[in-house]
Design a protein around this motif. Structure first.
Motif, PDB file in Angstrom:
ATOM      1  N   GLY A  73       0.809  -1.216   0.000  1.00  0.00           N
ATOM      2  CA  GLY A  73       0.000   0.000   0.000  1.00  0.00           C
ATOM      3  C   GLY A  73       0.842   1.266   0.000  1.00  0.00           C
ATOM      4  N   LEU A  74       1.895   1.271   0.810  1.00  0.00           N
ATOM      5  CA  LEU A  74       2.773   2.436   0.866  1.00  0.00           C
ATOM      6  C   LEU A  74       3.456   2.679  -0.477  1.00  0.00           C
ATOM      7  CD1 LEU A  74       4.391   1.859   4.379  1.00  0.00           C
ATOM      8  CD2 LEU A  74       2.965   3.821   3.729  1.00  0.00           C
ATOM      9  N   MET A  75       3.947   1.608  -1.074  1.00  0.00           N
ATOM     10  CA  MET A  75       4.645   1.763  -2.354  1.00  0.00           C
ATOM     11  C   MET A  75       3.691   2.211  -3.463  1.00  0.00           C
ATOM     12  SD  MET A  75       7.543  -1.191  -2.652  1.00  0.00           S
ATOM     13  CE  MET A  75       9.164  -0.819  -1.995  1.00  0.00           C
ATOM     14  N   ALA A  76       2.501   1.636  -3.472  1.00  0.00           N
ATOM     15  CA  ALA A  76       1.536   1.998  -4.516  1.00  0.00           C
ATOM     16  C   ALA A  76       1.075   3.445  -4.367  1.00  0.00           C
ATOM     17  CB  ALA A  76       0.342   1.060  -4.463  1.00  0.00           C
ATOM     18  N   THR A  77       0.900   3.883  -3.126  1.00  0.00           N
ATOM     19  CA  THR A  77       0.340   5.224  -2.871  1.00  0.00           C
ATOM     20  C   THR A  77       1.380   6.329  -2.961  1.00  0.00           C
ATOM     21  OG1 THR A  77      -1.276   4.199  -1.378  1.00  0.00           O
ATOM     22  CG2 THR A  77      -1.001   6.582  -1.225  1.00  0.00           C
ATOM     23  N   HIS A  78       2.580   6.067  -2.455  1.00  0.00           N
ATOM     24  CA  HIS A  78       3.575   7.140  -2.332  1.00  0.00           C
ATOM     25  C   HIS A  78       4.790   6.961  -3.242  1.00  0.00           C
ATOM     26  CE1 HIS A  78       1.481   8.758   1.184  1.00  0.00           C
ATOM     27  NE2 HIS A  78       1.371   7.524   1.632  1.00  0.00           N
ATOM     28  N   GLY A  79       4.860   5.873  -3.987  1.00  0.00           N
ATOM     29  CA  GLY A  79       6.019   5.634  -4.838  1.00  0.00           C
ATOM     30  C   GLY A  79       5.732   5.877  -6.303  1.00  0.00           C
ATOM     31  N   HIS A  80       6.756   5.725  -7.105  1.00  0.00           N
ATOM     32  CA  HIS A  80       6.604   5.876  -8.557  1.00  0.00           C
ATOM     33  C   HIS A  80       7.656   5.014  -9.250  1.00  0.00           C
ATOM     34  CE1 HIS A  80      10.226   8.424  -8.715  1.00  0.00           C
ATOM     35  NE2 HIS A  80       9.769   8.982  -7.584  1.00  0.00           N
ATOM     36  N   ALA A  81       7.464   4.745 -10.525  1.00  0.00           N
ATOM     37  CA  ALA A  81       8.375   3.902 -11.288  1.00  0.00           C
ATOM     38  C   ALA A  81       9.753   4.549 -11.379  1.00  0.00           C
ATOM     39  CB  ALA A  81       7.822   3.636 -12.675  1.00  0.00           C
ATOM     40  N   ALA A  82      10.798   3.706 -11.292  1.00  0.00           N
ATOM     41  CA  ALA A  82      12.168   4.197 -11.436  1.00  0.00           C
ATOM     42  C   ALA A  82      12.454   4.495 -12.906  1.00  0.00           C
ATOM     43  CB  ALA A  82      13.134   3.142 -10.904  1.00  0.00           C
ATOM     44  N   PRO A  83      13.526   5.211 -13.204  1.00  0.00           N
ATOM     45  CA  PRO A  83      13.899   5.454 -14.608  1.00  0.00           C
ATOM     46  C   PRO A  83      14.136   4.140 -15.346  1.00  0.00           C
ATOM     47  CG  PRO A  83      15.148   6.870 -13.124  1.00  0.00           C
ATOM     48  CD  PRO A  83      14.427   5.885 -12.265  1.00  0.00           C
ATOM     49  N   PRO A  84      14.038   4.136 -16.658  1.00  0.00           N
ATOM     50  CA  PRO A  84      14.298   2.903 -17.433  1.00  0.00           C
ATOM     51  C   PRO A  84      15.668   2.320 -17.094  1.00  0.00           C
ATOM     52  CG  PRO A  84      13.378   4.609 -18.843  1.00  0.00           C
ATOM     53  CD  PRO A  84      13.654   5.269 -17.524  1.00  0.00           C
ATOM     54  N   GLY A  85      15.703   0.991 -16.918  1.00  0.00           N
ATOM     55  CA  GLY A  85      16.950   0.330 -16.535  1.00  0.00           C
ATOM     56  C   GLY A  85      17.114   0.200 -15.038  1.00  0.00           C
ATOM     57  N   GLY A  86      16.207   0.818 -14.257  1.00  0.00           N
ATOM     58  CA  GLY A  86      16.248   0.688 -12.813  1.00  0.00           C
ATOM     59  C   GLY A  86      17.202   1.650 -12.142  1.00  0.00           C
ATOM     60  N   LEU A  87      17.080   1.752 -10.811  1.00  0.00           N
ATOM     61  CA  LEU A  87      17.992   2.595 -10.044  1.00  0.00           C
ATOM     62  C   LEU A  87      19.393   1.994 -10.090  1.00  0.00           C
ATOM     63  CD1 LEU A  87      15.725   3.164  -6.895  1.00  0.00           C
ATOM     64  CD2 LEU A  87      16.049   4.728  -8.828  1.00  0.00           C
ATOM     65  N   ASN A  88      20.397   2.848 -10.166  1.00  0.00           N
ATOM     66  CA  ASN A  88      21.798   2.412 -10.153  1.00  0.00           C
ATOM     67  C   ASN A  88      22.116   1.416 -11.261  1.00  0.00           C
ATOM     68  OD1 ASN A  88      22.151   3.870  -7.616  1.00  0.00           O
ATOM     69  ND2 ASN A  88      21.081   2.144  -6.649  1.00  0.00           N
ATOM     70  N   GLY A  89      21.313   1.439 -12.339  1.00  0.00           N
ATOM     71  CA  GLY A  89      21.546   0.522 -13.445  1.00  0.00           C
ATOM     72  C   GLY A  89      21.138  -0.905 -13.154  1.00  0.00           C
ATOM     73  N   THR A  90      20.378  -1.121 -12.071  1.00  0.00           N
ATOM     74  CA  THR A  90      19.932  -2.464 -11.681  1.00  0.00           C
ATOM     75  C   THR A  90      18.446  -2.587 -11.997  1.00  0.00           C
ATOM     76  OG1 THR A  90      21.559  -2.500  -9.881  1.00  0.00           O
ATOM     77  CG2 THR A  90      19.785  -4.141  -9.803  1.00  0.00           C
ATOM     78  N   PRO A  91      18.053  -3.382 -12.989  1.00  0.00           N
ATOM     79  CA  PRO A  91      16.648  -3.455 -13.404  1.00  0.00           C
ATOM     80  C   PRO A  91      15.692  -3.874 -12.291  1.00  0.00           C
ATOM     81  CG  PRO A  91      18.060  -4.442 -15.066  1.00  0.00           C
ATOM     82  CD  PRO A  91      18.929  -4.169 -13.885  1.00  0.00           C
ATOM     83  N   ALA A  92      16.171  -4.705 -11.358  1.00  0.00           N
ATOM     84  CA  ALA A  92      15.286  -5.166 -10.278  1.00  0.00           C
ATOM     85  C   ALA A  92      14.888  -4.029  -9.348  1.00  0.00           C
ATOM     86  CB  ALA A  92      15.955  -6.285  -9.482  1.00  0.00           C
ATOM     87  N   GLU A  93      15.670  -2.961  -9.305  1.00  0.00           N
ATOM     88  CA  GLU A  93      15.338  -1.794  -8.480  1.00  0.00           C
ATOM     89  C   GLU A  93      14.449  -0.875  -9.316  1.00  0.00           C
ATOM     90  OE1 GLU A  93      19.095  -0.256  -7.187  1.00  0.00           O
ATOM     91  OE2 GLU A  93      19.659  -2.135  -6.216  1.00  0.00           O
ATOM     92  N   SER A  94      13.207  -1.321  -9.524  1.00  0.00           N
ATOM     93  CA  SER A  94      12.324  -0.730 -10.538  1.00  0.00           C
ATOM     94  C   SER A  94      11.323   0.268  -9.982  1.00  0.00           C
ATOM     95  CB  SER A  94      11.558  -1.858 -11.237  1.00  0.00           C
ATOM     96  OG  SER A  94      10.790  -2.582 -10.286  1.00  0.00           O
ATOM     97  N   TRP A  95      11.357   0.526  -8.684  1.00  0.00           N
ATOM     98  CA  TRP A  95      10.379   1.414  -8.055  1.00  0.00           C
ATOM     99  C   TRP A  95      11.121   2.339  -7.118  1.00  0.00           C
ATOM    100  CZ3 TRP A  95       5.653   1.729  -9.901  1.00  0.00           C
ATOM    101  CH2 TRP A  95       4.640   2.373  -9.185  1.00  0.00           C
ATOM    102  N   GLU A  96      10.555   3.491  -6.849  1.00  0.00           N
ATOM    103  CA  GLU A  96      11.238   4.460  -6.000  1.00  0.00           C
ATOM    104  C   GLU A  96      10.238   5.085  -5.049  1.00  0.00           C
ATOM    105  OE1 GLU A  96      14.525   8.062  -6.494  1.00  0.00           O
ATOM    106  OE2 GLU A  96      13.331   7.406  -8.227  1.00  0.00           O
ATOM    107  N   ILE A  97      10.625   5.136  -3.780  1.00  0.00           N
ATOM    108  CA  ILE A  97       9.785   5.767  -2.763  1.00  0.00           C
ATOM    109  C   ILE A  97      10.700   6.551  -1.834  1.00  0.00           C
ATOM    110  CG2 ILE A  97       9.821   3.682  -1.312  1.00  0.00           C
ATOM    111  CD1 ILE A  97       6.992   4.440  -0.390  1.00  0.00           C
TER     112      ILE A  97
END
Length: 532
Positions: free
Chosen positions: A354-378
């Motif tokens: 719920g927290l991620m859906a409500t307060h987060g957003h998609a990471a840039p293409p390719g993921g955070l730090n170039g790691t695709p699995a890090e695909s969301w940002e809060i």
């Protein structure tokens, strides 16, 4: 001279659990380091502002395969352990597992490429599968009923210690430049296996396995050592020896031992319960947090040393929150512990989603730090709430499902099939560990925060399943547990519904206390008898 103190026996045997713990955190701490990512790189490589190379590391599918390789080997090792244990004994099967672990560590430490790393982790997994299946069997065949949960639960505590120790070793080595930053931790993993092998040399074999092999003098000697304080004429030793003898004779006349027996009418119910105990323990999502916690915390805005130090806190929580379960699991009972744990864990999983859906957003293409699995940002306060819920989830698992999932399955089965039955149950643990280890990195990349909804649903389902189908075994001798599934003539039947089964800890404690009082009066060594 073999050791006879039951706590010393358990303390040495559960080092086998520490092997699994070492493997979990060595991978979770290392996969976020730049030296690991660059050495096994399959993604983006670029120069940062400091002039250092930054790499994306293995692809999400490849990293999932690397992580899952250990669980895949563990599945095979757990299945084979039943035959190994029945043939060579509980003690020597654990010793074989420790030797295999050292071989795997050598390959992992010397890995030149991803293929070699995977092969080494598969061999490591075979060792973990053998030890994780047979250590609970070994301890449960020695421990008295009112201490069985505590002693077998030490396996989970050893796992948590292995996780925490290895994480901090890996964290310290992360400051080393080059491949030594991950080769040193992977090499140090051999130390607990060497200690396990040497320690098992001075432990007795399971008296019940010795009885199955008609080694009656050795069986009696072990009972005298562990339960008779060196007195072979102890009334408890004599009584237990005769009960084991009677049970072995009955089993020889009434059953052929094979995996097929586990799906016969008198076994299928308890097999289903034991198997699902191990399946649900994986579907809680706990080991996924152990493996991939750095992905989650990176999505919550943590970087560098803050990322690793914050990740390590959950390992400390895991160690210390297991202690109450070791002390009081036998008093709480198996059913309430599992049900309350499932309710708490589903709460934290749904909250994180719920927290991620409500307060987060998609990471840039390719993921955070170039790691695709890090695909969301809060970020901000909601990210701190996500981290807090993660810690609460770990605490909820550590005090409930963590130790209970190892204690419960060996209690369900009679002596003649216990080794193979627990091997089968544990193999399902590793099969699902394998599947989830491979599934989660691509899942983070593709369905993002919805991963937590998936595990929340699993926790909901396991709560309902335990309530209706899992009987209470606390305080009962292994023979009394057998009577819950069959009538005196050996015919399978449906007895008291699971939700009406009772915790017999108080009755068992009274019986043991009577035994201790008799000991004081007679000078003998009388304890509560536990049959095979």
């Amino acid at each position: 001279m073999a050791i006879g103190n039951i706590y010393a026996i358990a303390a040495i045997a559960v080092i086998g659990g520490g092997l699994f713990g070492f493997d979990i955190s060595s991978m979770s701490a290392i996969i976020s380091t730049n030296s690991y990512k660059c050495y096994f790189n399959q993604g983006i490589a670029q120069i940062n502002d400091n002039g250092e190379m930054e790499c994306g590391g293995p692809t999400t599918n490849t990293q999932g395969g690397i992580t899952a390789a250990m669980a895949g080997g563990s599945w095979l090792g757990a299945l084979c352990s039943g035959y190994l244990s029945d043939m060579f004994g509980r003690k020597y099967s654990i010793m074989v597992g420790s030797v295999i672990w050292c071989i795997g560590c050598i390959l992992v430490c010397a890995s030149q490429n991803i293929a070699m790393l995977i092969v080494g982790r598969i061999i490591n997994g075979i060792s973990v599968g053998i030890c994780s299946a047979q250590v609970p069997v070994y301890i449960s065949e020695i421990a008295p009923p009112t201490k069985r949960g505590r002693l077998v639960g030490l396996q989970q505590w050893a796992i948590t210690w292995g996780i925490m120790i290895m994480f901090y070793i890996s964290y310290g080595c992360s400051f080393i430049k080059g491949t030594a930053s991950f080769r040193i931790p992977w090499g140090l993993q051999m130390i607990p296996a060497i200690l396990l092998f040497l320690g098992m040399m001075i432990l007795p074999e399971s008296p019940r396995w010795l009885a199955r092999k008609d080694r009656w003098e050795e069986c009696h000697a072990v009972l005298t050592l562990v339960h008779g304080n060196g007195n072979p004429d102890s009334s408890f030793v004599q009584r237990e020896f005769e009960e084991i003898k009677s049970m072995c004779e009955f089993e020889r006349q009434n059953a052929d031992v094979s995996f097929m027996e586990l799906i016969k009418p008198d076994m299928i119910n308890r097999t289903h319960v034991g198997v699902f105990t191990q399946i649900w323990s994986q579907l809680t999502g706990m080991n996924i947090l152990m493996y991939y916690i750095t992905y989650l915390f990176a999505m919550a805005g943590l970087k560098g040393n803050n990322l690793l130090v914050s990740s390590s806190i959950q390992y400390v929580i895991n160690v210390f929150m297991t202690i109450p379960a070791l002390l009081w699991l036998d008093r709480w009972g198996r059913r309430p512990t599992l049900i309350v744990g499932a309710i708490l864990m589903m709460t934290w999983m749904y909250t994180i989603a719920g927290l991620m859906a409500t307060h987060g957003h998609a990471a840039p293409p390719g993921g955070l730090n170039g790691t695709p699995a890090e695909s969301w940002e809060i970020t901000g306060p909601p990210s701190k709430a996500v981290i807090a819920c993660t810690y609460l989830f770990v605490a909820s698992y550590a005090i409930t499902w963590g130790p209970t999932s190892w204690v419960y399955p060996p209690e369900l089965f009679p002596l003649r099939v216990r080794g193979k039955a627990n091997a089968l149950c544990t193999s399902f643990n590793w099969a699902f560990n394998f599947a989830l280890g491979w599934f989660v990195p691509p899942a983070f990349e593709n369905i993002k925060w919805q991963v937590y909804i998936v595990f929340g649903v699993f926790c909901t389902a396991m709560c309902i399943h335990v309530f209706f189908m899992f009987p209470e075994t606390t305080g009962k001798t292994l023979e009394e547990v057998e009577a819950m599934f069959t009538d005196p003539s050996g015919i399978p039947y449906v007895g008291t519904p699971a939700w009406k089964s009772k915790n017999d800890f108080s009755r068992g404690a009274v019986i043991e206390q009577v035994g201790y009082e008799d000991e004081k009066k007679t000078g003998g060594t009388v304890q509560h008898s536990e049959t095979a």
